[in-house]
Design an enzyme around this catalytic site. Structure first.
Site, PDB file in Angstrom:
ATOM      1  CB  THR A  92      -0.775   0.311   1.097  1.00  0.00           C
ATOM      2  OG1 THR A  92      -1.873  -1.387   1.364  1.00  0.00           O
ATOM      3  CG2 THR A  92      -1.831   1.672   1.267  1.00  0.00           C
ATOM      4  CE  LYS A 167      -5.565  -1.804   0.980  1.00  0.00           C
ATOM      5  NZ  LYS A 167      -4.209  -2.049   1.133  1.00  0.00           N
ATOM      6  CE  LYS A 235       2.369   2.320   5.160  1.00  0.00           C
ATOM      7  NZ  LYS A 235       1.459   1.445   3.379  1.00  0.00           N
TER       8      LYS A 235
END
Length: 289
Positions: A92, A167, A235
């Site tokens: 990701t 995503k 993150k």
């Protein structure tokens, strides 16, 4: 993959983790090894993977690590003759990282960005979701392996940016839902309510879901053994906020939620399950016992 008969060549920046996976497979899946020839070979370097594999799947924690490994793979692939190889990055990351990876790999490597939705338990059960973006041929090359590891796959666009952005949309929703759940749970306790009863009500309401049920139980039990860690969820929210800034799009809910994950990190919960965002409201630090 090994259970399905593939001979997997595995490399990890921490070799002991790859060795543990191989040992668990050889211990628990000996029958599968005999029946279909599946195996896991642990190697010393990315170059060993590039030398032996037609299709490579990568999974790294952040853009820096993803680019570092892509460079090592590209350097090794450049010395190899034969047909183009396929590199599928399931990390990701943001679109810029995906585009940089494509440039690093060059024309001799087909590249697909395919970040996954799902944790290690989903991976173990072959129930990951793959969100692909990039070379359609790379998508076709990886399809048979994604079908073993996952329950569903999509090719959402012809660039890594498409996959990265798709995503991040899921991560926005997941981070915000669990952040709101943590707020509700902490306020329930502060108000003198039976938080377990509130969670049961939630699970039977239109707002209930497997995610809120599972993470609510962790919050109630103060059980933050990691499935998906706070630092990773934070993150992902940071990357999503960077995208919003890039597009001049206000994302105040995500910004507020991100601040709570940062607070949980500051309390020592960086490596706790991201349900520990609830600690941002209570100030509880990890149990050091």
């Amino acid at each position: 993959l090994a259970r399905a008969g593939a001979r997997v060549v595995a490399w990890n920046r921490s070799r002991d983790k790859a060795e543990a996976t191989r040992a668990a497979f050889e211990r628990d899946d000996a029958e599968a090894m005999r029946a279909n020839g599946g195996a896991i070979d642990v190697v010393d370097a990315v170059a060993d993977v590039a030398a032996r594999c037609e299709v490579t799947f990568a999974m790294l924690a952040d853009p820096r690590a993803a680019l570092e490994v892509a460079r090592a793979y590209a350097a090794a692939s450049g010395t190899r003759d034969g047909d183009a190889r396929t590199y599928v990055d399931c990390s990701t990351v943001d679109g810029a990282c995906g585009e940089a990876t494509r440039e690093i790999l060059g024309g001799n490597v087909r590249f697909l960005a395919a970040p996954v939705s799902g944790g290690w338990r989903d991976a173990a059960k072959g129930e990951l979701l793959f969100l692909g973006g990039g070379d359609a041929r790379a998508y076709e090359d990886g399809a048979r392996f994604m079908d073993v590891m996952g329950a569903k796959r999509w090719l959402v666009g012809d660039s890594p940016t498409h996959a990265a952005r798709a995503k991040l949309m899921l991560q926005i929703m997941m981070g915000n839902v669990v952040g709101a759940l943590g707020e509700m749970h902490a306020l329930s306790e502060r108000a003198g309510l039976d938080s377990n009863a509130i969670l049961e009500m939630l699970s039977h309401s239109a707002m209930g879901s497997p995610l809120t049920t599972a993470k609510g139980k962790l919050m109630a039990d103060r059980n933050f053994a990691p499935n998906f860690q706070v630092y990773l969820q934070q993150k992902d929210l940071r990357l999503a906020l960077n995208l919003a800034d890039e597009l001049d799009f206000a994302a105040p809910i995500t910004a507020a939620t991100n601040a709570q994950y940062l607070k949980a990190k500051s309390l020592g919960h960086a490596n706790s399950d991201f349900a520990a965002v609830a600690a941002a409201y209570t100030g509880e630090k990890p149990d050091s016992s």
